[in-house]
Each structure stands twice: as structure tokens, then as C-alpha cells.
Enzyme design. Structure first.
Site, mmCIF file in Angstrom:
data_model
loop_
_atom_site.group_PDB
_atom_site.id
_atom_site.type_symbol
_atom_site.label_atom_id
_atom_site.label_comp_id
_atom_site.label_asym_id
_atom_site.label_seq_id
_atom_site.Cartn_x
_atom_site.Cartn_y
_atom_site.Cartn_z
ATOM 1 N N ASP A 511 0.800 -1.227 0.000
ATOM 2 C CA ASP A 511 0.000 0.000 0.000
ATOM 3 C C ASP A 511 0.835 1.281 0.000
ATOM 4 O O ASP A 511 0.557 2.187 -0.770
ATOM 5 C CB ASP A 511 -0.916 0.018 1.229
ATOM 6 C CG ASP A 511 -2.099 -0.909 1.064
ATOM 7 O OD1 ASP A 511 -2.596 -1.016 -0.064
ATOM 8 O OD2 ASP A 511 -2.523 -1.501 2.062
ATOM 9 N N PRO A 512 1.805 1.390 0.895
ATOM 10 C CA PRO A 512 2.475 2.692 0.995
ATOM 11 C C PRO A 512 3.591 2.902 -0.027
ATOM 12 O O PRO A 512 4.316 3.891 0.073
ATOM 13 C CB PRO A 512 3.024 2.690 2.422
ATOM 14 C CG PRO A 512 3.248 1.262 2.743
ATOM 15 C CD PRO A 512 2.237 0.481 1.970
#
Lengths: 825, 825
Positions: A511-512
Site C-alpha cells: 500500500d504505501p
């Protein structure tokens, strides 16, 4: 220090200080409670968005569950203060907040309940928490036994934190009519358009007592006084002041004065939870304690000083009375506990194992399926689960309740966009919104459709699912499940650049990793490899469904993609993680930080990108650079400063979460890939590192009980050894279905095939034998595996007959088969 | 228990337990800190949105300042732990968190600093907090004196809470090179579009020590151990472990081991605050402690065991050394404190009074202008102050720095919409957004333009402002200030229904009265009356500006509106608060709750709607139904349940905030109106109730020091007497400029007129005399007021000459005038 009970139903911890954050969790469809061994609690319920009924002492941010949350004196909790009325001595159970180390302490984290047993000053306190199957409520039973040889005069003060409910309105009082402390609030809001939803929220928190208390206090401040939470001043008085809270922070505290004889056991039962109004609380009282509970309590006046003159064992459950009332012939509280135990017991997997590794056995037979089940039935208490989580969580449900998996696929595909791409989250309630990370565009969601579907098909052979007709998002276009997933795979194939590499946009599985490709050019190495693997998996499904031509196309496609991967991403000893918007490869040997990432390595084994030489090299690189005593790290070295062409992952604390933790989800992918290529020793060694232990130093380091796999153990082992190995204490993780697949498809090799069960174990060398009971399509396979001299490769005997290809066929639901597997020494 | 110091510069509280939430506050342009007497702190700084550098122990919601916030064990705070190394005895100053009641305790809330003096175990601890004029930083000086007769061995542990900084990244360590504990974090975010602003935030929190500590600890958990915050385990060791925090909640704790001789005084100085990076912290060290601070410290090794053999008084300020370095000839720390004192001292008002009421004198001469100044220079630490707050806060600045008021009007009017309406908030920084309540449409903002402007004009006679050209929002249309405000008044007149009553939309001055008119039909009684009053005030301004025809029009308009008010809103004994969307009047005698509201009553006296009979009736109604020992309540009875045709105000806790508190802003309107109609006894009685005291029971009940007026005291006196009178402890309030106007225009009657100062006191009957020094347009009026026999009405003598109309004319800046006012007995 830690040990499973003999029946394997509980894991016990015998010290309140050795693993201070050790915890267990319970859930039902409406709520979740995570309790640590010392009495602190995090509980959420769904209405339908997550909400709290026991709050922090300040206005907390609404956020998703965070790792390694600190506890602090006024953290929400459930306690029992005990006062010896003769000496004035005070202690509390389980341990917080007074922190008197008791003579004996046992925290037993169970599957459907948690039990604390605390012995101190010749008193034994047993606190048991369970949940009902339906509804957000905690069911507490507190037993106090005089284990000494003389009569005692004691006061018991159950303390349930309510906390800072709202700046708009918060209050609380004891309502005699309900036998409950009822705290009221208004969820803070400012806009008139929010009122219609706010008005229906359950803004009351109640503590409902079966027995009428002798006194109570509802003002946190009045209760604590200058003594503070560690030694509340109100306990100094003979009785609590029976105070209320009026725009004051409430606490639910009751007092029972009692004089137990030697050996006498007293039982108190409570229900704690949220409610809309007093009518609902009245209904809860009736459900758990019977229609006449409170009235009868008043007549009996239990726990009062007058009633303590003869030994008795009072359960407070009013059985006689209830037996008389036809509708309440059963104790509602006990029934709820029993129903809940049955509900949790439904979360069985398909494996029962007996191996030389007893800790693994216990975890696999009891806790792993439970954790998978939790994910599948609650969707992590989210109204908009991230698409990849939703699909993987339901991949896990293939082993527990495949009907639910089937339904989940239909739900997810009904939200697929007509171009084949998947949304970032699956909306489970009308009106639910995509929140938090689901507002950031990720490009990997389509991968999980074939990859998760295959497990469902392996388990069920339900290829008919592929023919179900489902509309796309928007409701105009429609197609079969086959067409949907085919479109998804084509979308993945199409979403690549000139080099043949998949765009990453603002993130893939990681995700990041949000700034590699946010300008529109950056690509994901892992995602490209995953696309190739998706093609292979999908090709197999096509093949089995009789679509050989499509299968061939997809296999060729995978080969081409693997070619691109090897052309652009092979760094000499391992695969790069991606190439940034500016054309800079990263996750390569030239990088000082983030030099190697685990995901491209494992998935390249699955996709077939890595040939034998590459395979050997990358496995060595992983072992040398990523493996730690606590498992394999997600990347190394962890980033210690922002890298603006990689993104937010580099800003996370080194060794935490995606920035180089032993991120078990990624570790499980890798282990699965190792089994896929027959690397059984490496695979087992890493698999075993997912569980705390076996030595005490390791257990202390991890800091948790082996009742769940956490989403990560702290990594950056080479950079910050002091903190490495520490559990995140987060039990939400995509890890668990993959671990289960590792067991089914890999370690025990009992994977479903269209026509039967293929048995091909990959036991580690240190095991000479193992036995597995495998439930499969309604049948039961009792499999004994054993190494024998003279065996050169595995031989599978079903009911005594050799199955040449290892596949046992023809078994029908309800039937049992005895299987013997002979393995080489 | 409480007392002002002789020089009136401080208010002292001599008990840590009598008023546990008593507090003071300091601010500069970049920050604000609110400290309670026991050592807990709430601090915010602007970057430009408000942020924290000392956090709660969990992820707090970002919100506006809330009333009656609870404190709890781990609330952010600033403490000094003291350990007697011989006995192991531990206590803390000021009082939290160990809560040992000291032999002597003084909390002195000052104008530009706060000082705690704690004596215990023959040690005197003095902690002083001040701020710099520029920059977000706390300047702490801690003096420890051995007041006993023998040498002591002690350890001192300054403890500055850092708290849960971020789930993305939080860590901390001692940086020897800086002589500081530096804690680092990343403000949590998820979206790539937020990164550009996030990356510039000051995400570090530092504790910079002038003297090198002997040891330190940066992990909160390691510091506390099982002892907890009330008795941290780390204090048991000889020295702290010099630990760091790695994705662990940080705390900034240092240790100084010292052996003071009898009478010896030790001084330690610290700077605590937020920073972008280490370079900034280095700059801060240099600014406050000089270039060579740390190096020199190491050479001197103060506070160490070796150096304690002879009595000394070490200030740690290295004066000799600094005198040698030309650029650092002055102690930066002391200079900053002096500059800050000078900055705060600029917040003088225009009145110095000497009356029989010494507490009032103290408050008016010292604390009231300070509180007004705080509002005016900080805009309440908001980047988008609510329009009515912005205008009223700057109305107050008319008495302190009228240039700032002038600029504020120009700023506000530049955001007025071309149709004359005002936005809900005034944006002070490019890119600032309207937040919280400013996203809800309110209809009253235009009222405040003429009503606040008149005070500026009274003070300055700057009618030239009306000719300034200002663009409207959007930048296309432009007009003079006169035209702007004229349009605003016309907008108010135009925004009325067929009955002539003003629409309320989703709120007027009463923010949460959001459902009276959200459907578009409901009207506000108060706002209609306020429109009439605006017309009158604007007519006066027109008149003075030579626009008599317009003035006449507006006066007629006011009369017509007053007619509508009396026709539709007079309920028999008082005015209704409004009429709902469904045509239901509320705030009337038929209502069981919310029967009477204060605002329509007072403003009807200002607008002239109430004739003599109505005036008498409504004043009686207010006294009977709204007045309490703690002031006049905003409404009564407080609502105890949602009334869906009135709105959110009815959901607030009864007696809190707008739901029937003694909401001092509204009380001040009423008092102002009473003075406007000559009701001087009623006015003074209510005015006096804004301050705690004078008896001890009242002070305990209010719970705060008279160094500010809180936005409310708890009301619902008749419904919930236990909690009535309790301070909200919120010092942000529109109350203060109105109280000042009550004093200037009312009580002391020293209001500016275009041609001079009109002197017309309304002293209460109990005062026989009073004297006032009135600063006015650069001149000074020394006014002695005295009752004398034989005087039938006030006689004003300026330098001995009778001013027949009470107006003293012709005084020029720099001149002084002695005025005598003779008043009837």
C-alpha cells in the site's frame, strides 16, 4: 510461562509482567474485543461503521487498527478491585490498574472465552469473558472464592471503563429499575445532514449486573480522587457514594460487600456493551438474566452483609425461578455462552495434524483456522474491506465454509468495473464509503481473482461458479464469472508499459509504495511477476474448464511477461522491486537501503520467471539479507529516510510494517513459493519462525501468545537488533490463508484436484513421520506419513491400494479413507 | 487558597488539590500553552494549522478546543521528579504525577510566565515557564534549593511528555552534540497529494538542556516499567539507562545527580518544543544558550557528584564566557523572557480603575485586557476564525491596538460576497480552508460589522476608514468600506420573510441552533432584533458621517422591524427565541424546556423593541428564570432531550455550553443592554458574577483562578445544582470585549464620541466612589467619581470646568486631564 492447556482449548500465560502485551481476541458478527493479559481492552462494534462503547480518556481519532499500540494507565479496561475490609488492603484483578503481583496468575486465552485466575491474599478471583453470538455485548462472569481458613469481609468493585464519550453530551447514572449503570452520550457532529445517521447510533454504554450492587459510582473523577486510577480514593470509604456523572467522564463501577466463609464461592455476572436506549437494555437484561431477574434479586439481597452468615454457593442465575417461567426455563447467559462456543467451533479447518512439532500441531489444529474464520466472517470489521483482503480472507474461507467464498466472489465481481479493473474496496453495506487506504488507487486487485479462486476450486471443484451471471458495477453490463475474471486478467495484461511491465500507479500489494509510479510511468516488478503468475493460474483454470486454447494463450502470455521480467528486472542475484517514474530501478544491489525486497523473489518462483540458476541465487540472497531469527523480512535494509521516488513506505519506522518488518503476509507468499518449487527445508524453517518460541527468550522477544499470527514481527534485525522480533499484536492479516495453503498445498501436500485429492507431502528432513486427517469435499482422509528405508520417492496407498500419481480418487461425501504415505529416509 | 500577588502580576493558588483544574495560559503568535496547576499541559503551535508537539498517549482526534476536558494520568505534562538518593524517597513537582502533597505549594499564574514553588523534604523547587516572543518553544527554568541544614544527595529528573506522535514513525534519542533529546515522527497521512504539505511539518519534538544531563531515558515504557507513571521503575536505579525509543512512545526524561550544600541553589534551564530538523534545534540552542553552551558545559561538568563539594550558586548561563563572545554578550534565554514580558505588556487596555471592589480592579486592570489581547493577536490560533469571532475579537483590539482592528475590518470585508453577505469564516492564510462549524451556514455574520465597528470609531474617530476602497470576494467588484457595510446591513434587512423576521438557516449567533430553519422557513427572533439594532447603530454611523437621510431611513427600518418583532415574538412576559420551519414559536412560556432565552431579551433593550412595560417584564423574567448564583443562564430550563425543530443545541448536555450554561458571551450582551437602558444595579450584580469568588465555596465551585473569564460556567442551576457554576476552563470567548464595553460604555461611562469623551458613570449604589484613568486617543483622563450630598444628577468637571453635556472635548494626544464626577448619593 506459557503453555497450552491439555485439551488445547486455551493458551495460558502465568505471569502478568513477562509478556505485558500478550492478548487474546473474541468476535462475533457485530463486534470484536482484543484484551491483553493485564485487563486492558480494545473493543469495537459495527453500526454499521465501527464504533466504541468503552473509550479512551480523550477524544480519540477514528482510524484503522494500528500496530504496537501503547497501553497507558487510563487505557480502556475491565477490572475488579478487591478490598479487604478488615485491613483496608486493596488489589485488582487481572493485574491493572493497581499492579499488585498476585500469588498466582493465569491468563487463559481461549477460542470462545478468556479466563483469568488470580490468587492473592487467600482469595481466588476468576474472571471469564465471553460474547453472545449475536449483538454487541460482553458477558462477564466473576467468581470469588475464599481459599483461606477464616471468614473474610471484603468488597468487590467491578470497574468497566467508559471514558470520554463525547464533547456534546456525556453522563451516566445507576438505573435501579434496570439494575444497570447507564452512560449516555451524543456522538459528536456538527452538520445537519449528519443528524439522520447520528440519531440512530447506539450512544449508550451500560453495565448490567445480575445482582443488585450495594453501591456504585459513575463519575471517573469522583471514583479516583487524589488516589488516582492506581489507588482510587473512593475505595477508602465503606461504600461508594452512589454518584452520577453529568457532563463528566463516566466510569461504570459497582460495589458488592460480602463476607465469604472459608471455601465459599461467590458468582457475579455482568453484561457490558452499547445500546440505543433503555428499552434495549431492558431487553438485554431479560435475555441474559430472565424476566424477573432484578425483582428477584432485590428480594434475595445477595452479597449484602446480612446474607453472609452461612456457607453457600450462589450462582446468581436464579435457576429455580426461571424453571417456573416457561419462556425462561433456560439460563440466558449460559445459553448465550454455549451458543457462542458453538459458533466459534464452526471455524474448523480441513486439517488435523499430529507431527513431531507439538506447538505447530496445536496452532494448526486450533488457532490458525480460528483466525482465518475470524477474517472471513467479520471482514475485519470493515464495511469496505480492501479488495485484495476481501478476496484473500475468503480464499481462507474455502477451507471452512466454501459457500461464503462463493458468495464473496459474486459480491466482489458485481463491483468490478466494465473495463475489467477492480475497485480498491468492496462495499458491503449500501451507503458505505471507501475509506482510508481505499481512497488511494492500487493496481494489483485483479491479481487476487484467479489466485484466490483456484483454492476455492481445489477445495470444491465447483466449476459451475464460472458460469454464474454477474452484472458489472453500474449495473448495465453483465457477464459470467468466467468472463469477469478473464477480463480482469486481460486488464492486468493490458496495464503494462512498452517494456511489458505493469504500471504501479499509487501502489500495488504494498500500500504505501505510493510514489514509484504516481506520475504514470513507474512500474512494479512484483506486480508484473504476479501478472505472469495470474496468467498461469488462470490458464490452469481454463484448461480444467475445457478451454484449452485460452489456456495456451495465457501460458504464452506468462512466458512473454517472464521474459520482460528477466530482461528488465533481474539485478544479477535477485529481482528488482520496480522501476520508478524516472526510470530508476530500485530494490537492487546498488541501493543502500531497500536493496532487496522479498516479494519479487518468491513470486518469480511461482511465475516461473526464475530458472534454476536464478532460483539458487535469489534464495541465497534472501537468506543472507532478509532472514532473521524471527522470519524473513519484507525488505532490507529498512529505509531510514524518505525516498521520494519510492514513497510513504520509506517514511515508516525502519523495521515496522512494510518498511522491513517480518511482514508475515509477504513471508507466507515466499514460503508458499518455496514449497511450490520443492524447497521444503527452507520453507519449513521460515514457516516455523512465524510462531513465538520455542525458547523463553524468543517468546519474551515476540511478546505474544501463539494464538494468532500477527501481521508483523519487528524487523530491521541487522539495524535495530534491540526491537527486532517484537509482535505488532495485530491479528488482522492476509497471512493466515496463505499459511494454510502452505500446509495444504505444501508441507502436507493434500491439495484438491478436480478428480480427487493429490497427496504429495514435503515433510522436513527432521520429521520421520506425521499424520494428518484431511476433510475434503465431505469425505475424510486419515493419512499416515512415514519415512521408510528403501523408498526412493513418495508412495501413496489409499485403503491399501497404491495411487500411482498420488491422487486418491472416487471418494464420496461421508466416506473415510485410510491413506499411508511412504517417504524416503 | 487564592490571592493576587501584591504587584498584581500573578494570581497565586496555594493548594494543588483545592482547584485541581485551575490553570493559566501563555501564548505568542505561533503557539499557545494552557497549563494546569498540577503540571498538565495542552499546547498547540501553528504551521500554519494547529499541531501538537506533546501528545496524548494515543492517536487523538484533531478538533477545536473543548470545554471541561478531563485530565488523566498520562495527560501531556511537564514534571520534575526528585529522588533523595539516601532514602530513595521520590516526589514530583508541581504535583503530578506522584501526587505527594508537599509542605508548601504555590502556583502563580502570571501574565508572561507561570511559576510553581514547591517545598518538600527540605528542598525548594521553583519551576518557571515562559515563552519567547517569536517561535514555538517553551522556556523552562528549574531552581532547586537545599533549604535544610545538611548536604543532600539528590537526583532531579525533568520529565516532558512527548506521547504517541504517529503510527507511521516515532522514535527518540539523546543527541549529545545538541545536548537535547530529539524525538522524530512523521505526521500520519496516506495520500500522495498530502505529501507536499506533510514534508514541511515540524515533526520533531526536542528537549534541549543547557546543562549536560548525567543520564536520560527516551522510552516511556522503559522509564515507567511496572511502577507506572506514578512511580516510575527507572527511578529506582542509580542512573537512568540512557535508552532510546524505536517505534516506541517517546518521553523526554533527563537525570541530574547533584549534592547541594545547605542553602545552595541550583539552576537548570530547558527549551522544549517542535522543530523541523536538527539544524533548527542547533539554532535554538545557540539562540538561548549561546554558541558554546554545550561545549563549555562539558568542561564545567556541573551537577555531577564531583563538583558538589562547595556551596555555589550556579545559574548555568555561562555569563563570563558569553561576555567574551561579542555576538553572545547577552544571555539569550533571559533576553527572550524579557522580550516576551514586553510583548505581553503591550496588551494594555484603556482603563485603570480603583474601586471598592479590589478583585474587580485587579481583573480589569490586568487580566481582562490580557485576555482581549490574546484573542486579537492570535485569532484564537485559528487559520479561519469564525467571522463573528474575528470581528468581535478585533472590536476588543480597538482598546489595545486600533490599527489591528482597522486592518481586520479591511481583511474581513475583502472576503464579503458581492451580495453583501459575509462568509462563515475569515481565511487568514492562503490555502486555509473553512473547517468545523465554518462549514455550516449561519446568517448573523453581517450583524457584527456595524456593531463592532462602532467601538472602533468611538475609540479612534477614524471615519476615514469608511472611505477605504476594498474589493469583494472574487476580486471583481469593489467598493468603499461604507458601501460594504451598507450592503451588509441591507443584506440583513433583505434576508427576512413576509412577516419581517430574519431567516436563521442553519444557525445564527447560536451555532448549534441548526434545525430551526434548515428547511428555509424558520426565523430567528434574536437575529431579527439584532438586525434592528444593527440598523440603529449603522444609522448613528451614517449620521456622524454626514449621511442624515440614510440615517433616517435606517432608523425607520429599525422601527418597522421592532414592530414585526413585537407582533410575532412577544410572548406576554418575554420575547420568543424564534419560529421554526413549521411555524412553531419557541422560547415561550408554553415550552417545558428552552422556555426562555437570554439573547432576545437583552437585544430588545438595545434595539428599542421593548417599551417600558415590556422591559420591566422581561427583566423580571430573566431574574426569576435565568439568573443563578454564577450568572445569567443562556436559556432555561436546559433541554434534556433532542428537539428536532430546534436542533443540535438541545442535544448538548443540559447546563453545558449553549444548552443553558452561564454562557458568558450571552451574559455580557445582556449586561451591556442593561447598562444601555440604565439598569445599573442589575448590570453590576451580573457582571460581578463573571468572576469567581469572593467566598471560598464559590471559588471551589467555579474551580478556576480569576485570570480569565471562561466561555461558560455550568448552568442548569435549577435542574442540576451539583455541577452548576463549574468553569469550562476555556479561555477562548467573545465575552471579553463585551465586558470591556460594559465597563467603558456602561459602568464607568467613559465612551468616546466624535468630539471628545463622554463621561456618564453608572456606578452601583454600593459604591460611594471610584477613580478611573482612561487612556483615549493618546490623552489621559484621570477621573475621580464620588457621590455627594446635594447632587441630583451627575456633574462632570474637567480640570475644574463643568462639562454640561458630560462630554470633555478638545484634549490632544499627550495631554492629561483631571476630571471630577459628582454623583448623587
Amino acid at each position: 510461562m506459557i503453555r497450552p492447556t491439555e485439551d488445547q482449548q486455551y493458551y495460558e500465560l502465568t505471569s502478568p509482567t513477562a509478556l505485558p502485551k500478550a492478548s487474546g481476541f473474541l468476535w462475533n458478527n457485530q463486534m470484536m474485543i482484543h484484551m491483553n493479559c493485564r485487563g486492558y481492552a480494545v473493543a469495537q462494534f459495527m453500526q454499521p461503521e465501527p464504533a466504541k462503547y468503552s473509550h479512551a480518556p480523550n477524544l480519540e481519532a477514528k482510524t484503522f487498527m494500528q500496530p504496537e499500540q501503547p497501553y497507558y494507565a487510563h487505557h480502556p479496561g475491565r477490572f475488579l478491585f478487591i478490598k479487604d475490609e478488615e485491613s483496608g488492603y486493596i488489589f485488582s484483578a487481572p493485574y491493572e490498574p493497581t499492579r499488585q503481583v498476585p500469588d498466582k496468575f493465569v491468563f487463559a486465552a481461549g477460542k470462545h472465552d478468556m479466563i483469568w485466575t488470580v490468587e492473592h491474599w487467600n482469595l481466588r478471583i476468576q474472571m471469564t469473558l465471553t460474547l453472545p453470538k449475536e449483538g454487541a455485548a460482553e458477558l462477564w462472569q466473576i467468581k470469588v472464592t475464599n481459599t483461606g481458613s477464616r471468614k473474610r469481609k471484603i468488597s468487590l468493585y467491578p470497574y468497566f471503563s467508559v471514558g470520554y464519550m463525547s464533547w456534546m453530551n456525556q453522563s451516566g447514572e445507576y438505573v435501579p429499575d434496570l439494575g444497570a449503570i447507564v452512560c449516555s452520550s451524543i456522538t459528536p457532529y456538527q452538520k445537519v445532514q449528519d443528524y439522520p445517521s447520528i440519531k440512530n447510533l447506539k450512544d449508550k454504554t451500560y453495565l448490567l449486573a445480575e445482582r443488585k450492587p450495594d453501591a456504585w459510582e459513575v463519575s471517573q473523577e469522583a471514583f479516583e480522587g487524589e488516589g488516582g486510577i492506581m489507588r482510587p480514593s473512593a475505595l477508602e470509604a465503606g461504600t461508594l457514594a452512589c454518584g452520577d456523572a453529568r457532563y463528566e467522564m463516566p466510569a461504570a463501577v459497582m460495589q458488592y460487600r460480602t463476607e465469604p466463609e472459608p471455601g465459599e464461592e461467590l458468582t457475579y455476572r455482568f453484561v457490558f456493551g452499547p445500546a440505543k436506549d433503555e428499552a434495549e437494555i431492558r431487553g438485554i437484561r431479560e435475555r441474559y438474566f430472565g424476566l424477573h431477574g432484578e425483582r428477584e434479586q432485590e428480594a434475595r439481597e445477595p452479597g449484602g452483609a446480612e446474607s453472609g452468615n452461612e456457607p453457600r454457593s450462589s450462582t446468581g442465575s436464579n435457576r429455580e425461578n426461571e424453571a417456573a417461567a416457561a419462556d425462561f426455563s433456560e439460563d440466558g447467559f449460559e445459553k448465550a455462552a454455549r451458543d457462542y462456543a458453538a459458533y466459534v467451533a464452526e471455524g474448523r479447518g480441513v486439517l488435523t495434524i499430529d507431527t513431531p512439532d507439538k506447538e505447530l500441531d496445536n496452532f494448526v489444529n486450533h488457532w490458525l483456522p480460528r483466525q482465518m474464520y475470524y477474517h472471513g466472517v467479520t471482514n475485519r470489521l470493515s464495511t469496505d474491506p480492501q479488495t485484495r483482503n476481501y478476496l484473500q480472507d475468503h480464499m481462507g474461507m474455502s477451507y471452512i465454509d466454501p459457500r461464503s467464498t462463493r458468495q464473496a466472489f459474486l459480491t466482489a465481481l458485481s463491483q468490478q468495473r466494465p473495463d475489467g479493473s477492480m475497485p480498491d474496496g468492496i462495499v458491503l453495506y449500501e451507503g458505505a464509503e471507501l475509506k482510508y487506504i481505499n481512497q488511494v488507487p492500487h493496481t494489483d486487485h485483479c491479481v487476487w481473482l484467479p489466485v484466490c479462486l483456484v483454492t476455492y476450486l481445489d477445495e470444491t471443484d465447483d466449476y459451475a461458479l464460472l458460469d454464474e451471471e454477474v452484472t458489472y458495477a453500474g449495473g448495465e453490463k453483465s457477464g459470467t464469472v468466467f468472463e469477469h475474471i478473464d477480463l480482469a486478467v486481460k486488464w492486468l495484461i493490458g496495464d503494462r508499459d512498452d517494456r511489458g511491465l505493469n504500471y504501479i500507479n499509487q501502489g500495488d500489494w504494498c500500500d504505501p509504495m505510493n510514489m514509484v509510479g504516481y506520475k504514470g510511468r513507474g512500474v512494479s516488478g512484483w506486480l508484473t511477476i504476479a501478472t505472469a503468475y495470474s496468467c498461469i493460474v488462470w490458464a490452469d483454470i481454463c484448461e480444467r474448464g475445457g478451454r484449452s486454447a485460452e489456456a495456451e494463450d495465457y501460458r504464452q502470455q506468462a512466458e512473454e511477461i517472464n521474459g520482460a521480467v528477466n530482461r528488465h528486472l533481474w539485478d544479477g542475484d535477485w529481482y528488482a522491486r520496480g522501476i520508478t517514474d524516472d526510470g530508476v530501478p530500485f530494490g537492487i544491489s546498488a541501493d543502500e537501503e531497500g536493496r532487496i525486497f522479498i516479494n519479487p523473489q518468491g513470486w518469480s518462483l511461482l511465475s516461473g520467471a526464475a530458472d534454476g540458476e536464478k532460483k539458487a541465487k535469489l534464495i541465497r540472497a534472501v537468506e543472507e539479507q532478509l532472514e532473521s531469527p524471527y522470519g524473513v523480512e519484507k525488505l532490507a535494509p529498512s529505509y531510514t529516510a524518505m525516498r521520494e521516488d519510492v514513497g510513504r513506505v520509506t517514511q515508516k519506522h525502519p523495521g515496522s510494517a512494510e518498511n522491513g518488518a517480518v511482514y508475515n503476509h509477504a513471508a507466507a507468499f515466499y514460503i508458499y513459493a518455496l514449497y511450490a518449487v520443492g524447497e521444503k527445508e527452507n520453507a519449513y524453517r521460515l514457516l516455523r519462525k512465524m510462531l513465538p518460541g520455542t525458547d523463553e527468550a524468543d517468546i519474551r522477544r515476540r511478546g505474544q501468545l501463539p494464538v494468532f499470527i500477527p501481521n508483523y514481527y519487528r524487523g530491521a534485525y541487522r539495524q535495530f537488533p534491540r526491537t527486532a522480533g517484537r509482535s505488532s499484536h495485530l491479528f488482522n492479516t492476509g497471512t493466515v490463508p496463505w499459511v494454510y495453503r502452505c500446509l495444504v498445498d505444501g508441507l502436507f501436500g493434500v491439495r484438491g484436484k478436480p478428480d480427487g485429492l493429490r497427496i504429495a507431502p514435503q515433510l522436513p528432513a527432521e520429521w520421520n513421520e506425521a499424520s494428518v486427517v484431511r476433510a475434503f469435499r465431505g469425505a475424510e482422509f486419515r493419512i499416515a506419513m512415514k519415512r521408510e528405508a528403501g523408498v526412493s520417492e513418495a508412495e501413496v496407498y489409499a485403503d491399501g491400494r497404491l495411487a500411482a500419481d498420488g491422487i486418491v480418487r472416487g471418494l464420496r461425501a461421508g466416506e473415510t479413507c485410510e491413506v499411508t504415505v511412504k517417504l524416503p529416509l
